[in-house]
Scaffold this motif. Structure first.
Motif, PDB file in Angstrom:
ATOM      1  N   PRO A  56       4.711  10.978  -4.922  1.00 29.36           N
ATOM      2  CA  PRO A  56       3.387  11.161  -4.305  1.00 29.36           C
ATOM      3  C   PRO A  56       2.379  10.103  -4.747  1.00 29.36           C
ATOM      4  CG  PRO A  56       3.838  12.905  -5.892  1.00 29.36           C
ATOM      5  CD  PRO A  56       5.114  12.181  -5.689  1.00 29.36           C
ATOM      6  N   LEU A  57       2.465   9.625  -5.991  1.00 33.26           N
ATOM      7  CA  LEU A  57       1.579   8.548  -6.422  1.00 33.26           C
ATOM      8  C   LEU A  57       1.835   7.285  -5.614  1.00 33.26           C
ATOM      9  CD1 LEU A  57       1.469   8.932 -10.325  1.00 33.26           C
ATOM     10  CD2 LEU A  57      -0.469   9.028  -8.752  1.00 33.26           C
ATOM     11  N   LEU A  58       3.095   6.979  -5.368  1.00 34.85           N
ATOM     12  CA  LEU A  58       3.422   5.821  -4.528  1.00 34.85           C
ATOM     13  C   LEU A  58       2.783   5.966  -3.148  1.00 34.85           C
ATOM     14  CD1 LEU A  58       7.202   5.284  -5.411  1.00 34.85           C
ATOM     15  CD2 LEU A  58       5.330   3.729  -5.945  1.00 34.85           C
ATOM     16  N   ARG A  59       2.856   7.180  -2.568  1.00 33.58           N
ATOM     17  CA  ARG A  59       2.299   7.395  -1.234  1.00 33.58           C
ATOM     18  C   ARG A  59       0.779   7.258  -1.239  1.00 33.58           C
ATOM     19  NH1 ARG A  59       6.559  11.347  -1.063  1.00 33.58           N
ATOM     20  NH2 ARG A  59       5.158  13.038  -1.670  1.00 33.58           N
ATOM     21  N   ILE A  60       0.120   7.819  -2.268  1.00 30.76           N
ATOM     22  CA  ILE A  60      -1.347   7.730  -2.351  1.00 30.76           C
ATOM     23  C   ILE A  60      -1.781   6.277  -2.461  1.00 30.76           C
ATOM     24  CG2 ILE A  60      -3.335   8.211  -3.838  1.00 30.76           C
ATOM     25  CD1 ILE A  60      -2.046  10.892  -4.503  1.00 30.76           C
ATOM     26  N   LEU A  61      -1.138   5.535  -3.345  1.00 32.78           N
ATOM     27  CA  LEU A  61      -1.530   4.137  -3.561  1.00 32.78           C
ATOM     28  C   LEU A  61      -1.264   3.289  -2.322  1.00 32.78           C
ATOM     29  CD1 LEU A  61      -0.281   3.822  -7.236  1.00 32.78           C
ATOM     30  CD2 LEU A  61      -2.656   3.783  -6.464  1.00 32.78           C
ATOM     31  N   ARG A  62      -0.187   3.569  -1.620  1.00 29.90           N
ATOM     32  CA  ARG A  62       0.051   2.849  -0.361  1.00 29.90           C
ATOM     33  C   ARG A  62      -1.021   3.197   0.667  1.00 29.90           C
ATOM     34  NH1 ARG A  62       6.123   4.704  -0.767  1.00 29.90           N
ATOM     35  NH2 ARG A  62       7.046   2.968  -1.964  1.00 29.90           N
ATOM     36  N   ALA A  63      -1.449   4.461   0.660  1.00 28.14           N
ATOM     37  CA  ALA A  63      -2.447   4.897   1.646  1.00 28.14           C
ATOM     38  C   ALA A  63      -3.770   4.180   1.464  1.00 28.14           C
ATOM     39  CB  ALA A  63      -2.656   6.411   1.548  1.00 28.14           C
ATOM     40  N   VAL A  64      -4.094   3.762   0.225  1.00 26.60           N
ATOM     41  CA  VAL A  64      -5.367   3.081  -0.007  1.00 26.60           C
ATOM     42  C   VAL A  64      -5.204   1.564  -0.029  1.00 26.60           C
ATOM     43  CG1 VAL A  64      -6.311   5.042  -1.263  1.00 26.60           C
ATOM     44  CG2 VAL A  64      -5.174   3.219  -2.534  1.00 26.60           C
ATOM     45  N   GLY A  65      -4.008   1.072   0.341  1.00 29.60           N
ATOM     46  CA  GLY A  65      -3.852  -0.364   0.545  1.00 29.60           C
ATOM     47  C   GLY A  65      -3.128  -1.129  -0.544  1.00 29.60           C
ATOM     48  N   PHE A  66      -2.655  -0.443  -1.593  1.00 31.38           N
ATOM     49  CA  PHE A  66      -1.867  -1.125  -2.613  1.00 31.38           C
ATOM     50  C   PHE A  66      -0.403  -1.199  -2.185  1.00 31.38           C
ATOM     51  CE2 PHE A  66      -5.398   0.528  -5.276  1.00 31.38           C
ATOM     52  CZ  PHE A  66      -5.764  -0.647  -5.908  1.00 31.38           C
ATOM     53  N   THR A  67       0.383  -2.054  -2.854  1.00 35.23           N
ATOM     54  CA  THR A  67       1.841  -2.083  -2.675  1.00 35.23           C
ATOM     55  C   THR A  67       2.454  -1.801  -4.047  1.00 35.23           C
ATOM     56  OG1 THR A  67       1.830  -4.487  -2.968  1.00 35.23           O
ATOM     57  CG2 THR A  67       1.833  -3.654  -0.717  1.00 35.23           C
ATOM     58  N   PRO A  68       2.451  -0.545  -4.474  1.00 36.82           N
ATOM     59  CA  PRO A  68       2.837  -0.215  -5.848  1.00 36.82           C
ATOM     60  C   PRO A  68       4.338  -0.300  -6.073  1.00 36.82           C
ATOM     61  CG  PRO A  68       2.440   1.777  -4.595  1.00 36.82           C
ATOM     62  CD  PRO A  68       2.090   0.636  -3.688  1.00 36.82           C
ATOM     63  N   LYS A 123     -10.823   5.634  -0.190  1.00 38.12           N
ATOM     64  CA  LYS A 123     -11.056   6.191  -1.514  1.00 38.12           C
ATOM     65  C   LYS A 123      -9.854   7.011  -1.971  1.00 38.12           C
ATOM     66  CE  LYS A 123     -16.110   6.312  -1.351  1.00 38.12           C
ATOM     67  NZ  LYS A 123     -17.317   7.153  -1.424  1.00 38.12           N
ATOM     68  N   LEU A 124      -9.566   6.941  -3.277  1.00 33.45           N
ATOM     69  CA  LEU A 124      -8.428   7.678  -3.825  1.00 33.45           C
ATOM     70  C   LEU A 124      -8.556   9.177  -3.577  1.00 33.45           C
ATOM     71  CD1 LEU A 124      -8.002   5.756  -7.187  1.00 33.45           C
ATOM     72  CD2 LEU A 124      -6.297   5.896  -5.366  1.00 33.45           C
ATOM     73  N   ALA A 125      -9.798   9.682  -3.592  1.00 37.60           N
ATOM     74  CA  ALA A 125      -9.998  11.119  -3.360  1.00 37.60           C
ATOM     75  C   ALA A 125      -9.515  11.514  -1.973  1.00 37.60           C
ATOM     76  CB  ALA A 125     -11.465  11.481  -3.529  1.00 37.60           C
ATOM     77  N   SER A 126      -9.820  10.673  -0.973  1.00 39.93           N
ATOM     78  CA  SER A 126      -9.405  10.975   0.397  1.00 39.93           C
ATOM     79  C   SER A 126      -7.889  10.949   0.518  1.00 39.93           C
ATOM     80  CB  SER A 126     -10.025   9.974   1.365  1.00 39.93           C
ATOM     81  OG  SER A 126     -11.432  10.005   1.296  1.00 39.93           O
ATOM     82  N   ALA A 127      -7.260   9.944  -0.113  1.00 39.73           N
ATOM     83  CA  ALA A 127      -5.805   9.840  -0.035  1.00 39.73           C
ATOM     84  C   ALA A 127      -5.137  10.990  -0.777  1.00 39.73           C
ATOM     85  CB  ALA A 127      -5.353   8.500  -0.606  1.00 39.73           C
TER      86      ALA A 127
END
Length: 550
Positions: free
Chosen positions: A431-443, A356-360
């Protein structure tokens, strides 16, 4: 008390799927990603049924669904003393962990086990006596509304755990509490009926039938008598015979099932809204009722979707836990975006759930611009319904890139499952790049050239003493006076001259093309694309204002 999380193993497309749960749980994902399988697995955990071969991802392995129940201690008084004794040894940190298990397809119902995790030995204890009954009290049979279910089964007639059944249950409780006169009147009427059927005022024809039947029996078995007993219902039993009809504007009353699917679904969701109001106003029922709905937005117009969402949220604040799949961004708006579960299929065809985005986001909470990051994520609703993400930091990109993409590629961003997220500033990009990578995206990110000199260095994407950085800063120093722009303490443009900082970067980029191309190449491994002319406006030959963009 609530179901805190589930871990689904070998169930349909869910080979190994952990799902974190809260009170209100939107689940999104493309068709055939496995959303419905998650709902079915939760339903199976709480309501035992025999699984067939097609429910097994690997036929020779067992299906298990584990559930973590939190807030269990406060709910123990709901159980009788013997069941409390069965459950108590397995509670740890106010949590109870259970597991439904079926070892092979099409087995006998008695071979489906409900195990409990023993924290003392770190092992599963198979099927302790009374556990299934205890779970049934703590979590009564869930309400499960599938996307293609017949709405009449849920609201057309009474069912112990369906929507109309729960509504009537709440209403009956209110009648008994607040209208004793009406209850007494009904009970007296029932007693009168009972006297006519079985008592001293029995209808003559019934008494005659009983006498005639005894006489007929006496020819075969002398001494035996027939007694005709007709059970008179209690008030609760009368309520269970209720059905729901509808009438149109002309006042013509017709059976619920005679209306179209759109009307039936709308009524069904309206009754869920009413159930939410009743649940909030009435006394909390024992146990937590889990409401599972597959695509509640079916057949509903946008305003109705908003009303239904509010109703489901009301239920989640009562003693309901709401879990539903949806394709509607209205159900997973900015308030829900961070806690929505995003489901997808892996390359091998297995269902998976993104963190979940909240967790990341929490893991990056030390970042000073977290509020900006959260704002960007919450206002990018379609992020939850996409597979590819592009971050942009400027208004011009947000306005023009979707149309430019359509012209170049011949299709839309949405058609290619791409979402554009507008960052609140360049500092939010890393930080947005890191969050999105953490939830499985490749932004990917598209940035102005000043990002390389300010944010990329601060976030360690490029070193301070990079030779191309040095060459460009030397150009700034050499040309600041002639071009009339001001420099800050670090040697980069700032306000204070005829040229703005953005314009100074564009002039530098036009004169230092080789160095800028080198810096652009150095950013690509970090999934960052740099406008080589400084900003998108320089490439398009427009001013940085709305009339030019239009």
């Amino acid at each position: 008390m609530k179901l805190d999380s589930v871990n689904i193993n070998n169930f349909c497309s869910c080979l190994s799927v952990p799902v974190d749960l809260s009170d209100f749980n939107p689940i999104v994902g493309y068709n055939n990603s496995g959303k419905s399988n998650i709902l079915r697995a939760i339903n199976w955990l709480l309501k035992k049924s025999v699984l067939t071969k097609h429910h097994f991802y690997i036929t020779n392995d067992p299906v298990t669904v584990e559930g973590v129940i939190s807030g269990i201690t406060a709910s123990l008084p709901l159980l009788p003393a013997n069941q409390q004794a069965q459950v108590l040894p397995y509670i740890n940190n106010d949590r109870l962990i259970i597991r439904r298990r079926q070892d092979q397809p099409n087995c006998s119902a008695k071979d489906i086990k409900l195990d409990v995790f023993d924290p003392a030995t770190n092992t599963w204890k198979p099927n302790p006596t009374g556990l299934d009954n205890a779970i049934g009290v703590l979590f009564p049979e869930p309400i499960y509304i599938e996307a293609m279910d017949d709405a009449a089964d849920d609201v057309g007639k009474f069912g112990t755990r369906n929507t109309i059944g729960l509504l009537l249950k709440y209403t009956l409780e209110q009648i008994k509490t607040h209208n004793a006169t009406a209850v007494n009147t009904v009970q007296q009427a029932i007693q009168t009926v009972g006297n006519l059927l079985n008592g001293p005022n029995r209808i003559n024809q019934l008494a005659s039938l009983e006498t005639q039947a005894t006489t007929a029996l006496g020819a075969f078995f002398p001494g035996l008598a027939v007694h005709l007993t007709i059970e008179t219902p209690e008030l609760d039993e009368l309520i269970k015979g209720a059905t729901l009809d509808l009438s149109d504007a002309a006042g013509t009353q017709r059976p619920f099932t005679s209306y179209g699917h759109g009307a039936q679904r709308t009524v069904q969701m309206a009754m869920i809204q009413l159930l939410a109001q009743q649940a909030v106003q009435g006394q909390p029922a024992p146990g937590t009722v889990i409401l599972l709905i597959d695509e509640p937005e079916l057949y509903l117009h946008p305003q109705a979707v908003e009303i239904l969402k509010e109703s489901l949220q009301m239920l989640s604040r009562a003693n309901f836990q709401v879990i539903f799949s949806t394709h509607s961004p209205l159900f997973a708006g900015k308030e829900e975006a961070l806690n929505t579960s995003v489901v997808y299929k892996t390359a091998s065809g297995e269902t998976a759930v993104r963190q979940k985005l909240a967790s990341a986001a929490t893991s990056f909470s030390a970042h000073p611009h977290q509020a900006g990051m959260i704002f960007s994520l919450q206002n990018s609703t379609f992020l939850l319904f996409s597979e590819k993400v592009v971050l942009v930091e400027g208004k011009t990109e947000a306005m023009l890139l979707p149309d430019m993409y359509r012209v170049v590629r011949g299709t839309s961003l949405g058609r290619n499952k791409v979402c554009m997220v507008s960052a609140t500033g360049s500092s939010s990009i890393p930080p947005l790049l890191r969050i999105l990578r953490a939830v499985g995206f490749t932004p990917k990110a598209i940035v102005d050239v000043d990002f390389v000199f300010r944010q990329a260095i601060a976030d360690g994407l490029i070193v301070q003493n990079d030779p191309d950085i040095g060459a460009c800063k030397a150009w700034f120093t050499a040309n600041a006076t002639a071009e009339d722009f001001a420099l800050d303490a670090s040697g980069l443009p700032q306000r204070g001259g005829a040229l703005s900082a953005e314009e100074a970067f564009e002039v530098m980029a036009a004169n230092m093309t080789h160095a800028i191309q080198n810096l652009r190449t150095k950013m690509l491994p970090h999934d960052v694309w740099v406008w080589e002319k400084g900003a998108i406006e320089a490439h398009l030959g427009i001013q940085k204002n709305d009339p030019a963009r239009i």
